[in-house]
Design an enzyme around this catalytic site. Sequence first.
Site, PDB file in Angstrom:
ATOM      1  N   GLU A  94       0.638  -1.326  -0.273  1.00 47.81           N
ATOM      2  CA  GLU A  94      -0.008   0.000   0.020  1.00 47.81           C
ATOM      3  C   GLU A  94       1.070   1.270  -0.032  1.00 47.81           C
ATOM      4  O   GLU A  94       2.163   1.234   0.600  1.00 47.81           O
ATOM      5  CB  GLU A  94      -0.922   0.019   1.385  1.00 47.81           C
ATOM      6  N   CYS A 107       3.562   8.743   0.963  1.00 46.60           N
ATOM      7  CA  CYS A 107       4.038   7.438   1.797  1.00 46.60           C
ATOM      8  C   CYS A 107       4.294   6.083   1.221  1.00 46.60           C
ATOM      9  O   CYS A 107       3.046   5.724   0.685  1.00 46.60           O
ATOM     10  CB  CYS A 107       3.272   7.482   3.087  1.00 46.60           C
ATOM     11  N   CYS A 114       6.583  -7.021   6.836  1.00 47.40           N
ATOM     12  CA  CYS A 114       7.998  -6.597   7.416  1.00 47.40           C
ATOM     13  C   CYS A 114       8.919  -7.670   8.286  1.00 47.40           C
ATOM     14  O   CYS A 114       7.872  -8.541   9.039  1.00 47.40           O
ATOM     15  CB  CYS A 114       7.611  -5.647   8.239  1.00 47.40           C
ATOM     16  N   CYS A 118       6.879  -5.012  15.562  1.00 47.63           N
ATOM     17  CA  CYS A 118       6.402  -3.967  16.432  1.00 47.63           C
ATOM     18  C   CYS A 118       4.779  -4.176  16.841  1.00 47.63           C
ATOM     19  O   CYS A 118       3.929  -4.818  15.995  1.00 47.63           O
ATOM     20  CB  CYS A 118       6.462  -2.530  15.827  1.00 47.63           C
ATOM     21  N   CYS A 121       1.638  -2.318  15.251  1.00 48.95           N
ATOM     22  CA  CYS A 121       1.748  -2.086  13.947  1.00 48.95           C
ATOM     23  C   CYS A 121       0.971  -3.243  13.158  1.00 48.95           C
ATOM     24  O   CYS A 121       1.317  -4.403  13.450  1.00 48.95           O
ATOM     25  CB  CYS A 121       3.128  -2.138  13.430  1.00 48.95           C
ATOM     26  N   GLY A 165       7.069  -2.055   5.759  1.00 46.31           N
ATOM     27  CA  GLY A 165       8.320  -2.528   5.750  1.00 46.31           C
ATOM     28  C   GLY A 165       9.380  -1.519   6.371  1.00 46.31           C
ATOM     29  O   GLY A 165       9.237  -0.633   6.657  1.00 46.31           O
ATOM     30  N   GLU A 166      10.661  -2.173   6.773  1.00 50.23           N
ATOM     31  CA  GLU A 166      11.712  -1.511   7.383  1.00 50.23           C
ATOM     32  C   GLU A 166      12.713  -0.907   6.046  1.00 50.23           C
ATOM     33  O   GLU A 166      13.425  -2.046   5.552  1.00 50.23           O
ATOM     34  CB  GLU A 166      12.185  -2.112   8.528  1.00 50.23           C
ATOM     35  N   SER A 197      12.394   6.761   7.119  1.00 51.08           N
ATOM     36  CA  SER A 197      12.083   6.928   8.543  1.00 51.08           C
ATOM     37  C   SER A 197      12.474   5.098   8.945  1.00 51.08           C
ATOM     38  O   SER A 197      11.736   4.331   8.268  1.00 51.08           O
ATOM     39  CB  SER A 197      10.421   6.846   8.695  1.00 51.08           C
ATOM     40  N   SER A 220      11.640   6.090  14.329  1.00 47.26           N
ATOM     41  CA  SER A 220      10.567   5.853  15.163  1.00 47.26           C
ATOM     42  C   SER A 220      11.129   5.399  16.576  1.00 47.26           C
ATOM     43  O   SER A 220      11.533   4.210  16.685  1.00 47.26           O
ATOM     44  CB  SER A 220       9.693   4.601  14.703  1.00 47.26           C
ATOM     45  N   LEU A 221      10.934   6.123  17.684  1.00 47.66           N
ATOM     46  CA  LEU A 221      11.560   5.921  18.746  1.00 47.66           C
ATOM     47  C   LEU A 221      10.479   5.464  19.574  1.00 47.66           C
ATOM     48  O   LEU A 221      10.558   4.216  20.199  1.00 47.66           O
ATOM     49  CB  LEU A 221      12.176   7.254  19.477  1.00 47.66           C
ATOM     50  N   HIS A 222       9.569   5.935  20.143  1.00 49.35           N
ATOM     51  CA  HIS A 222       8.422   5.526  20.976  1.00 49.35           C
ATOM     52  C   HIS A 222       8.687   5.342  22.261  1.00 49.35           C
ATOM     53  O   HIS A 222       7.635   5.131  23.008  1.00 49.35           O
ATOM     54  CB  HIS A 222       7.615   4.368  20.245  1.00 49.35           C
ATOM     55  N   ASN A 296      -3.759   5.539  15.592  1.00 49.71           N
ATOM     56  CA  ASN A 296      -5.119   4.749  15.296  1.00 49.71           C
ATOM     57  C   ASN A 296      -5.042   3.351  15.631  1.00 49.71           C
ATOM     58  O   ASN A 296      -4.356   2.431  15.363  1.00 49.71           O
ATOM     59  CB  ASN A 296      -5.099   5.014  13.690  1.00 49.71           C
ATOM     60  N   CYS A 339      -1.442   6.157  10.179  1.00 51.17           N
ATOM     61  CA  CYS A 339      -0.538   5.486  10.737  1.00 51.17           C
ATOM     62  C   CYS A 339      -0.739   4.466  11.516  1.00 51.17           C
ATOM     63  O   CYS A 339      -1.517   4.498  12.494  1.00 51.17           O
ATOM     64  CB  CYS A 339       0.491   6.308  11.642  1.00 51.17           C
TER      65      CYS A 339
HETATM   66  S1  SF4 Z   1       6.461  -0.375  12.523  1.00 52.64           S
HETATM   67 FE1  SF4 Z   1       7.872  -0.454  10.839  1.00 52.64          FE
HETATM   68  S2  SF4 Z   1       9.550  -1.651  11.373  1.00 52.64           S
HETATM   69 FE2  SF4 Z   1       8.012  -2.082  13.017  1.00 52.64          FE
HETATM   70  S3  SF4 Z   1       6.937  -3.874  12.260  1.00 52.64           S
HETATM   71 FE3  SF4 Z   1       5.755  -2.182  11.407  1.00 52.64          FE
HETATM   72  S4  SF4 Z   1       6.530  -1.785   9.180  1.00 52.64           S
HETATM   73 FE4  SF4 Z   1       7.987  -3.197  10.554  1.00 52.64          FE
END
Ligand code: SF4
Length: 346
Positions: A94, A107, A114, A118, A121, A165-166, A197, A220-222, A296, A339
């Site tokens: 997407e 985006c 991935c 996380c 996610c 994805g990363e 990112s 992406s720290l969080h 979200n 997001c």
């Molecule tokens: S937040 Fe990013 S790195 Fe983490 S699982 Fe989702 S897509 Fe992968």
Amino acid sequence: METKKKDIRALTREQLRGFFVDQGDRAFRGNQVYEWLWQKSAHSFDVMTNLSKETRGLLEANFVINHIRVDQMQRSADGTIKNAVRLHDGLVVESVLIPTANRTTACVSSQVGCSLDCKFCATARLKRMRNLNPDEIYDQVVAIDNESRLYFDRPLSNIVFMGMGEPLMNYNNVLKAIDKITSPAGLGMSPKRITVSTSGVPKMIKKMADDGVKFKLAVSLHSAIDEIRTSIMPFNATFTLTDLREALQYWYNRTKSRITYEYVVWEGINDTQRDVDALVDFCKFAPSKVNLIEYNPIDDGQFQQASKTALDRYVGTLEENGIVVTVRRSRGKDIDAACGQLANKH
Ligand code: SF4
């Protein structure tokens, strides 16, 4: 037996020139084809009208053009557009177009699924199937650029690698795609308008610094507390905050470019003063900007957006400490384009 034809867009300009020389033709023919493929985003050899019929036939006999197809396009009430993009092998990723008053941001995805996990996610629930090729990343950008011109009467202005994805786990292909996006023979966009990112892969952040990349970096720290970050981003057990900070310090020393942190505040997870103080402390080593992103929920309710009081505490403390902070409202919620909902995430 039919031999498998090669994807012509996997060839560099030099290789294309070489192909024509090997065929007894002139090298510049390769430039013409390259221009059709990248600058004009041709999806078939038939449209390459400045080539003879024989040359087009030769290309047809040797190559395919594996282009993406936008299978489904959804438009949100706020103007956001989400594309479901089908790849040549049937897999789907997407990408999202986010319009604001004076910008259009794409985006884009860098992997199908991935490999990281996380907890907040949606993409993490799909297992990683494969990396995207440079042309598959490039095509997502072209599709959004076309939509931006069609629906908003202006070209695409910014790109964020924040889809599925990363990106640093598919670094080489991301780099090749950015190369095409920024090259005058491609879309000619400025690298300053592109942000990669990452969830924070220290080794790759250092490599980016060594490679002298010109695009921007966001992390992406969080959470800036190891045990909390590991509980929501389990790979943090391997790539710890100490390693991440060391890599970011290296990045900053080399590039002198400000570091942006993406950060979601969740109720009961990272919404206390201790969390804010740890973030301030983590940011101290270099000029930083923190984007607090509205979350979200993806379904099971484990992660909920923190209260306004908690967010205000973050904003107040960060500002007191001279750290630039923005609060990002989420876009495209009604079409699951926001997001954390895509397959989008970090
Ligand atoms: S937040 Fe990013 S790195 Fe983490 S699982 Fe989702 S897509 Fe992968």
